[in-house]
Design an enzyme around this catalytic site. Structure first.
Site, PDB file in Angstrom:
ATOM      1  N   LYS A  19       0.849  -1.190   0.000  1.00  0.00           N
ATOM      2  CA  LYS A  19       0.000   0.000   0.000  1.00  0.00           C
ATOM      3  C   LYS A  19       0.882   1.237   0.000  1.00  0.00           C
ATOM      4  CE  LYS A  19      -4.290  -1.705   0.888  1.00  0.00           C
ATOM      5  NZ  LYS A  19      -5.563  -1.246   0.286  1.00  0.00           N
ATOM      6  N   ASP A  47      -0.798  -0.841  -4.502  1.00  0.00           N
ATOM      7  CA  ASP A  47      -2.076  -0.119  -4.378  1.00  0.00           C
ATOM      8  C   ASP A  47      -1.790   1.295  -3.889  1.00  0.00           C
ATOM      9  OD1 ASP A  47      -4.628   0.781  -4.033  1.00  0.00           O
ATOM     10  OD2 ASP A  47      -5.254  -0.795  -2.644  1.00  0.00           O
ATOM     11  N   GLU A  73      -2.676  -0.590  -8.585  1.00  0.00           N
ATOM     12  CA  GLU A  73      -4.100  -0.429  -8.287  1.00  0.00           C
ATOM     13  C   GLU A  73      -4.413   1.029  -7.994  1.00  0.00           C
ATOM     14  OE1 GLU A  73      -5.406  -3.345  -5.502  1.00  0.00           O
ATOM     15  OE2 GLU A  73      -7.044  -2.113  -4.761  1.00  0.00           O
ATOM     16  N   ASP A  98     -10.014   0.170  -8.743  1.00  0.00           N
ATOM     17  CA  ASP A  98     -10.648  -0.270  -7.501  1.00  0.00           C
ATOM     18  C   ASP A  98     -11.740   0.723  -7.106  1.00  0.00           C
ATOM     19  OD1 ASP A  98     -11.333  -1.451  -5.144  1.00  0.00           O
ATOM     20  OD2 ASP A  98      -9.478  -0.999  -4.086  1.00  0.00           O
ATOM     21  N   LYS A 122     -15.487  -5.624  -5.501  1.00  0.00           N
ATOM     22  CA  LYS A 122     -15.655  -5.997  -4.100  1.00  0.00           C
ATOM     23  C   LYS A 122     -17.122  -6.294  -3.871  1.00  0.00           C
ATOM     24  CE  LYS A 122     -11.767  -3.344  -2.388  1.00  0.00           C
ATOM     25  NZ  LYS A 122     -11.344  -2.059  -1.836  1.00  0.00           N
TER      26      LYS A 122
HETATM   27 MG    MG Z   1      -7.503  -0.812  -3.273  1.00  0.00          MG
END
Ligand code: MG
Length: 129
Positions: A19, A47, A73, A98, A122
């Site tokens: 991240k 991400d 991402e 995303d 998701k």
């Molecule tokens: Mg994400």
């Protein structure tokens, strides 16, 4: 981050999602440390959580080892589909959308505009099965 990555690799993980997106200079340092520690022994998924500008994303993505990075991402703002298309065309690294995906309409919009290579769906955000 590199120490945490090292622990995970010693547990047997060979694909890590990292991240980033707070600060592009710091992100490049983190990437360099992780690459220095593992080289091509692991694959990375990055991400950025919309954290970069187009310029920062292009700078970061142009430094990536394309063999080791599976995708980046959501590098930039969720609604900047033109920017995502620009990065796809110029950065040479696949992009996973995303936060840009909210349901069928936004997914279709991303596909039609060529703004992403992959869509992260998701289920909990899309109302479940
Ligand atoms: Mg994400």
């Amino acid at each position: 981050m590199a120490k945490k990555a090292s622990n995970l690799v010693s547990e047997g993980f060979n694909v890590l999602k990292i991240k980033l997106g707070e600060n592009v200079d710091l992100d490049l340092e983190r990437l360099e440390e992780i690459n220095g520690a593992f080289g091509d022994r692991i694959k990375l998924r990055i991400d950025a959580n919309q954290g970069w500008s187009r310029t920062e994303a292009l700078l970061f993505m142009s430094q990536l080892d394309r063999e080791n990075v599976q995708f980046v991402e959501q590098p930039i703002a969720a609604d900047d589909l033109e920017g995502m298309r620009y990065l796809r065309d110029n950065a040479g690294v696949p992009i996973l959308a995303d936060e840009s995906v909210h349901g069928p309409e936004s997914a279709l919009g991303l596909i039609r505009r060529g703004a992403a290579d992959f869509l992260n769906i998701k289920l909990s955000k899309c109302g479940g099965f």
